[in-house]
Design a protein around this motif. Structure first.
Motif, PDB file in Angstrom:
ATOM      1  N   THR A 179       0.836  -1.197   0.000  1.00 45.03           N
ATOM      2  CA  THR A 179       0.000   0.000   0.000  1.00 45.03           C
ATOM      3  C   THR A 179       0.877   1.256   0.000  1.00 45.03           C
ATOM      4  OG1 THR A 179      -1.691  -1.190   1.214  1.00 45.03           O
ATOM      5  CG2 THR A 179      -1.849   1.213   1.252  1.00 45.03           C
ATOM      6  N   ARG A 180       1.879   1.280   0.861  1.00 43.67           N
ATOM      7  CA  ARG A 180       2.754   2.460   0.929  1.00 43.67           C
ATOM      8  C   ARG A 180       3.531   2.658  -0.371  1.00 43.67           C
ATOM      9  NH1 ARG A 180       3.614   0.684   6.300  1.00 43.67           N
ATOM     10  NH2 ARG A 180       5.702  -0.117   5.882  1.00 43.67           N
ATOM     11  N   MET A 181       3.997   1.553  -0.968  1.00 41.74           N
ATOM     12  CA  MET A 181       4.754   1.680  -2.221  1.00 41.74           C
ATOM     13  C   MET A 181       3.862   2.185  -3.347  1.00 41.74           C
ATOM     14  SD  MET A 181       7.705   1.140  -1.299  1.00 41.74           S
ATOM     15  CE  MET A 181       8.669   1.159  -2.787  1.00 41.74           C
ATOM     16  N   ASN A 182       2.605   1.807  -3.284  1.00 45.24           N
ATOM     17  CA  ASN A 182       1.669   2.313  -4.291  1.00 45.24           C
ATOM     18  C   ASN A 182       1.446   3.814  -4.109  1.00 45.24           C
ATOM     19  OD1 ASN A 182      -1.699   2.659  -4.748  1.00 45.24           O
ATOM     20  ND2 ASN A 182      -0.378   2.042  -6.442  1.00 45.24           N
ATOM     21  N   GLU A 183       1.342   4.234  -2.842  1.00 42.75           N
ATOM     22  CA  GLU A 183       1.136   5.668  -2.581  1.00 42.75           C
ATOM     23  C   GLU A 183       2.313   6.501  -3.092  1.00 42.75           C
ATOM     24  OE1 GLU A 183      -1.687   4.815   1.298  1.00 42.75           O
ATOM     25  OE2 GLU A 183       0.385   5.545   1.609  1.00 42.75           O
ATOM     26  N   LYS A 184       3.492   5.891  -3.097  1.00 41.48           N
ATOM     27  CA  LYS A 184       4.679   6.603  -3.605  1.00 41.48           C
ATOM     28  C   LYS A 184       4.807   6.527  -5.125  1.00 41.48           C
ATOM     29  CE  LYS A 184       7.613   5.968   0.478  1.00 41.48           C
ATOM     30  NZ  LYS A 184       8.738   5.187   1.002  1.00 41.48           N
ATOM     31  N   GLY A 185       3.887   5.823  -5.763  1.00 42.36           N
ATOM     32  CA  GLY A 185       3.955   5.711  -7.228  1.00 42.36           C
ATOM     33  C   GLY A 185       4.936   4.665  -7.695  1.00 42.36           C
ATOM     34  N   ILE A 186       5.461   3.847  -6.759  1.00 43.24           N
ATOM     35  CA  ILE A 186       6.456   2.832  -7.127  1.00 43.24           C
ATOM     36  C   ILE A 186       5.794   1.472  -7.339  1.00 43.24           C
ATOM     37  CG2 ILE A 186       8.451   1.527  -6.267  1.00 43.24           C
ATOM     38  CD1 ILE A 186       9.366   4.150  -4.919  1.00 43.24           C
ATOM     39  N   GLY A 187       4.894   1.125  -6.428  1.00 39.74           N
ATOM     40  CA  GLY A 187       4.279  -0.205  -6.479  1.00 39.74           C
ATOM     41  C   GLY A 187       2.862  -0.178  -7.044  1.00 39.74           C
ATOM     42  N   THR A 188       2.330  -1.384  -7.172  1.00 35.93           N
ATOM     43  CA  THR A 188       0.992  -1.538  -7.739  1.00 35.93           C
ATOM     44  C   THR A 188      -0.042  -1.674  -6.622  1.00 35.93           C
ATOM     45  OG1 THR A 188       1.860  -2.642  -9.674  1.00 35.93           O
ATOM     46  CG2 THR A 188      -0.416  -3.138  -9.100  1.00 35.93           C
ATOM     47  N   ASN A 189      -1.193  -1.061  -6.804  1.00 35.48           N
ATOM     48  CA  ASN A 189      -2.317  -1.318  -5.899  1.00 35.48           C
ATOM     49  C   ASN A 189      -2.989  -2.610  -6.361  1.00 35.48           C
ATOM     50  OD1 ASN A 189      -4.508  -1.415  -4.276  1.00 35.48           O
ATOM     51  ND2 ASN A 189      -5.409   0.530  -4.961  1.00 35.48           N
ATOM     52  N   LEU A 190      -2.819  -3.656  -5.575  1.00 33.37           N
ATOM     53  CA  LEU A 190      -3.313  -4.970  -6.008  1.00 33.37           C
ATOM     54  C   LEU A 190      -4.838  -5.011  -6.112  1.00 33.37           C
ATOM     55  CD1 LEU A 190      -0.874  -7.239  -3.955  1.00 33.37           C
ATOM     56  CD2 LEU A 190      -0.726  -6.645  -6.374  1.00 33.37           C
ATOM     57  N   ASP A 191      -5.504  -4.113  -5.366  1.00 28.29           N
ATOM     58  CA  ASP A 191      -6.979  -4.053  -5.478  1.00 28.29           C
ATOM     59  C   ASP A 191      -7.402  -3.805  -6.923  1.00 28.29           C
ATOM     60  OD1 ASP A 191      -7.491  -4.507  -2.820  1.00 28.29           O
ATOM     61  OD2 ASP A 191      -7.441  -2.375  -2.277  1.00 28.29           O
ATOM     62  N   ASP A 192      -6.577  -3.030  -7.633  1.00 30.74           N
ATOM     63  CA  ASP A 192      -6.922  -2.712  -9.024  1.00 30.74           C
ATOM     64  C   ASP A 192      -6.816  -3.924  -9.956  1.00 30.74           C
ATOM     65  OD1 ASP A 192      -7.188  -0.145  -8.101  1.00 30.74           O
ATOM     66  OD2 ASP A 192      -5.268   0.569  -8.914  1.00 30.74           O
ATOM     67  N   LEU A 193      -6.078  -4.948  -9.529  1.00 28.59           N
ATOM     68  CA  LEU A 193      -5.880  -6.121 -10.399  1.00 28.59           C
ATOM     69  C   LEU A 193      -6.938  -7.200 -10.170  1.00 28.59           C
ATOM     70  CD1 LEU A 193      -2.016  -6.748 -10.029  1.00 28.59           C
ATOM     71  CD2 LEU A 193      -3.178  -5.080 -11.478  1.00 28.59           C
ATOM     72  N   LYS A 194      -7.579  -7.095  -8.993  1.00 29.66           N
ATOM     73  CA  LYS A 194      -8.455  -8.199  -8.539  1.00 29.66           C
ATOM     74  C   LYS A 194      -9.463  -8.659  -9.590  1.00 29.66           C
ATOM     75  CE  LYS A 194      -8.561  -8.182  -3.589  1.00 29.66           C
ATOM     76  NZ  LYS A 194      -9.003  -7.489  -2.407  1.00 29.66           N
ATOM     77  N   GLU A 195     -10.227  -7.692 -10.091  1.00 29.85           N
ATOM     78  CA  GLU A 195     -11.340  -8.054 -10.965  1.00 29.85           C
ATOM     79  C   GLU A 195     -10.847  -8.828 -12.193  1.00 29.85           C
ATOM     80  OE1 GLU A 195     -13.898  -4.722 -11.818  1.00 29.85           O
ATOM     81  OE2 GLU A 195     -14.900  -5.908 -13.392  1.00 29.85           O
ATOM     82  N   GLU A 196      -9.821  -8.258 -12.819  1.00 26.89           N
ATOM     83  CA  GLU A 196      -9.333  -8.901 -14.037  1.00 26.89           C
ATOM     84  C   GLU A 196      -8.663 -10.247 -13.724  1.00 26.89           C
ATOM     85  OE1 GLU A 196      -7.125  -6.323 -16.639  1.00 26.89           O
ATOM     86  OE2 GLU A 196      -6.917  -7.939 -18.116  1.00 26.89           O
ATOM     87  N   TYR A 197      -7.979 -10.289 -12.586  1.00 26.42           N
ATOM     88  CA  TYR A 197      -7.330 -11.551 -12.188  1.00 26.42           C
ATOM     89  C   TYR A 197      -8.366 -12.667 -12.053  1.00 26.42           C
ATOM     90  CZ  TYR A 197      -4.939 -15.075  -9.381  1.00 26.42           C
ATOM     91  OH  TYR A 197      -4.419 -16.265  -8.921  1.00 26.42           O
ATOM     92  N   TYR A 198      -9.387 -12.413 -11.251  1.00 31.75           N
ATOM     93  CA  TYR A 198     -10.381 -13.467 -11.035  1.00 31.75           C
ATOM     94  C   TYR A 198     -11.107 -13.819 -12.325  1.00 31.75           C
ATOM     95  CZ  TYR A 198      -9.571 -13.396  -6.021  1.00 31.75           C
ATOM     96  OH  TYR A 198      -8.996 -13.502  -4.781  1.00 31.75           O
ATOM     97  N   LYS A 199     -11.301 -12.820 -13.187  1.00 30.02           N
ATOM     98  CA  LYS A 199     -11.981 -13.098 -14.454  1.00 30.02           C
ATOM     99  C   LYS A 199     -11.121 -14.041 -15.323  1.00 30.02           C
ATOM    100  CE  LYS A 199     -14.206 -10.895 -18.435  1.00 30.02           C
ATOM    101  NZ  LYS A 199     -13.955 -12.076 -19.212  1.00 30.02           N
ATOM    102  N   THR A 200      -9.825 -13.714 -15.426  1.00 30.56           N
ATOM    103  CA  THR A 200      -8.912 -14.561 -16.212  1.00 30.56           C
ATOM    104  C   THR A 200      -8.952 -15.994 -15.705  1.00 30.56           C
ATOM    105  OG1 THR A 200      -7.435 -12.668 -16.434  1.00 30.56           O
ATOM    106  CG2 THR A 200      -6.502 -14.824 -16.983  1.00 30.56           C
TER     107      THR A 200
END
Lengths: 250, 316
Positions: A179-200
């Motif tokens: 979460t902190r790395m995402n706030e710094k623009g370095i890491g990914t917010n995994l919440d954003d991947l959830k929908e597509e991940y489960y769909k795949t």
């Protein structure tokens, strides 16, 4: 040292390290020569990524740190891979389902990390993305072959899904570091991947009649350093030489 | 003169003229059988040879070495693939060849029946075993059967890379700490004689050699190749600073070659006959992989049949 960045690199690298290790255990024992070669290829790609992440982590950590001290000289609680990737090579169905659940997330994660503010991470992601697309194609095709092959293969694959799917949620659940790395623009917010991940994942499973019940194993906390008993044995092998012969060049 | 004899004469004339024999050409049945035996034996050696080195993949001492070893073992699987394909051009299937391996009917190189007991063994195998294999294989790039010769060209390139990689592992150990150098010496002690055995029995005990030379399957005899290996390897060991475990090894000025001691032929035949230190476990590992993979191969066939049937239905 930037403690968050260092740990984030380990979260990214350790998944590839431990999964690469599991695949490397299979080298020479595959069901056909072609699958043996393909799984070894994936393992090689993953270890290549590990080197990039750990070299960068060693630079962040400084002191006398190297890619090898990071790979081989940490204890169980200092590895941050997801629980999924340390699961055993029970049979080929487990190997393939584990790989598929990982690859589906890995590709999305890497796509997102190509936009990281951290140039080194973005460059590693860019290079690894091509590899991970191939991995996902390989593992998803095999899930279909096994899921829709024979009655026996379907049943074995269903059993693998039941065992492994409850660990998948850890791949798309943020830890506080992520979460902190995402706030710094370095890491990914995994919440954003959830929908597509489960769909795949679910699309492929449904295509061949595999049922994934919505179960989440609440003890899947590998990214916080809480592992299963299996990791200790992996590290026992992995670290044997570096522990038995410390401070030597190989 | 019978038609068969005429064909044989014409066949021999082509070989004498250095022409390659191709899969659809007429060939004596014995030439075909000899090639199936030799090429498949070579393919099996690649596949079984993955096991002793695979034994150290999970324990390799650094990430760089792990990647190098993993890639090397993968190359061997690739060599197995080309060689099985070359054997298939002679009218036998890969499944039949596997069956011959699994039932013990087909042989593979005895060297892989020795255990890898330390990391240095990975260096020693690259240096000595791949080194010995290259000497044999360089000769085989000029063998008379086209598909085999061409497979060998490709394999030789990769093998010489493996050999350098193995020697470099040995060099790193020999320039390292005393326990690393001791590990390298111990590996040389254990792998030296089995490496010399890789060239096969003495010429006087090798019944197949004469015919093989006539058909240009082989161009040098076992003893000639073995001598070549010793001559190349002795200076390499000297450079590493480790000692070849043969008190009779010495330079012979008159011959222009190294003299060396007698191989323990009793051990050689025992290992060939299945009584080496790892014969049973190597074969078991191959049989297990094959049997445990049966349901996977069946699933792949069933799935591809379904896909094909669906396509037929759609286009109908």
């Amino acid at each position: 040292m930037d403690q968050d960045l260092y740990k984030y690199l380990l979260i990214l690298g350790d998944n590839s390290m431990i999964l690469g290790h599991r695949l490397s255990e299979l080298c020479g024992h595959g069901p056909t020569l072609e699958t043996d070669i393909a799984l070894t290829n994936i393992s090689l790609d993953l270890f290549g990524q590990v080197r990039s992440y750990y070299q960068y982590a060693a630079k962040i950590k400084g002191e006398e740190s190297t890619e090898d001290s990071i790979a081989f000289l940490r204890t169980e609680r200092q590895y941050y891979n997801c629980i999924l990737v340390e699961q055993e090579n029970t049979n080929f169905a487990h190997v393939i389902v584990r790989q598929f659940l990982f690859d589906a997330q890995h590709q999305l994660l890497l796509e997102s990390l190509t936009q990281s503010q951290d140039e080194t991470i973005a460059a590693i992601a860019q290079k690894s993305l091509k590899e991970s697309k191939y991995h996902l194609r390989f593992s998803s095709e095999w899930v279909k072959r096994l899921g829709d092959g024979t009655e026996e293969s379907h049943q074995k694959t269903q059993e693998a899904v039941e065992h492994l799917y409850p660990f998948a949620h850890e791949l798309v659940t943020n830890t506080s570091i992520e979460t902190r790395m995402n706030e710094k623009g370095i890491g990914t917010n995994l919440d954003d991947l959830k929908e597509e991940y489960y769909k795949t994942v679910i699309d492929v499973f449904e295509e061949v009649g595999l049922v994934a019940k919505d179960l989440k194993n609440r003890f899947a906390k590998g990214k916080s350093g809480q592992h299963t008993e299996r990791l200790g044995y992996i590290l026992g092998e992995l670290q044997y030489m570096q522990r038995a012969y410390p401070n030597m060049q190989w | 003169m019978s038609p068969e004899i005429k064909l044989e004469d014409a066949f021999q004339a082509r070989i004498d003229d250095e022409q390659k024999i191709e899969p659809k050409d007429w060939m004596p049945e014995k030439y075909r059988k000899t090639h199936i035996r030799q090429i498949s034996q070579h393919a099996h050696s690649e596949i079984v040879g993955m096991l002793p080195e695979g034994n150290w993949i999970t324990r390799a001492p650094s990430l760089k070495r792990k990647l190098g070893l993993l890639a090397k073992v993968q190359d061997e699987a690739g060599h197995g693939l080309y060689l099985y394909s070359a054997a298939e051009t002679l009218g036998i299937s890969r499944d039949e060849l596997f069956d011959q391996l699994h039932t013990g009917k087909a042989k593979y190189s005895s060297i892989f029946n020795y255990p890898t007991l330390s990391w240095a063994d990975i260096g020693a195998i690259g240096w000595l075993v791949d080194g010995a294999a290259i000497i044999n294989q360089v000769m085989l790039t000029r063998t008379s059967y086209g598909p085999y010769a061409r497979a060998m060209v490709r394999i030789c390139k990769e093998e010489s890379f493996h050999q350098r990689q193995g020697y470099e592992i040995m060099l790193t150990l020999c320039q390292g700490m005393p326990e690393q150098k001791a590990m390298a010496q111990d590996a040389l002690n254990r792998f030296w004689w089995p490496s010399l055995m890789m060239f096969g029995p003495r010429d006087s005990d090798s019944p197949n050699t004469e015919q093989s030379v006539k058909w240009k399957i082989k161009r040098k005899t076992n003893d000639e190749l073995r001598q070549q290996f010793v001559d190349i390897t002795v200076p390499q060991a000297e450079y590493l600073g480790i000692t070849i475990p043969d008190p009779d090894l010495k330079w012979n000025e008159d011959r222009g070659h190294y003299d060396f001691g007698e191989i323990d032929w009793e051990e050689f035949w025992q290992v060939v006959k299945g009584n080496g230190p790892c014969n049973k476990e190597r074969l078991k590992a191959r049989v297990d992989a094959w049997e445990e993979g049966a349901w996977v191969r069946e699933a792949a066939v069933a799935y591809s049949t379904k896909i094909k049937n669906n396509e037929v239905k759609r286009t109908a």
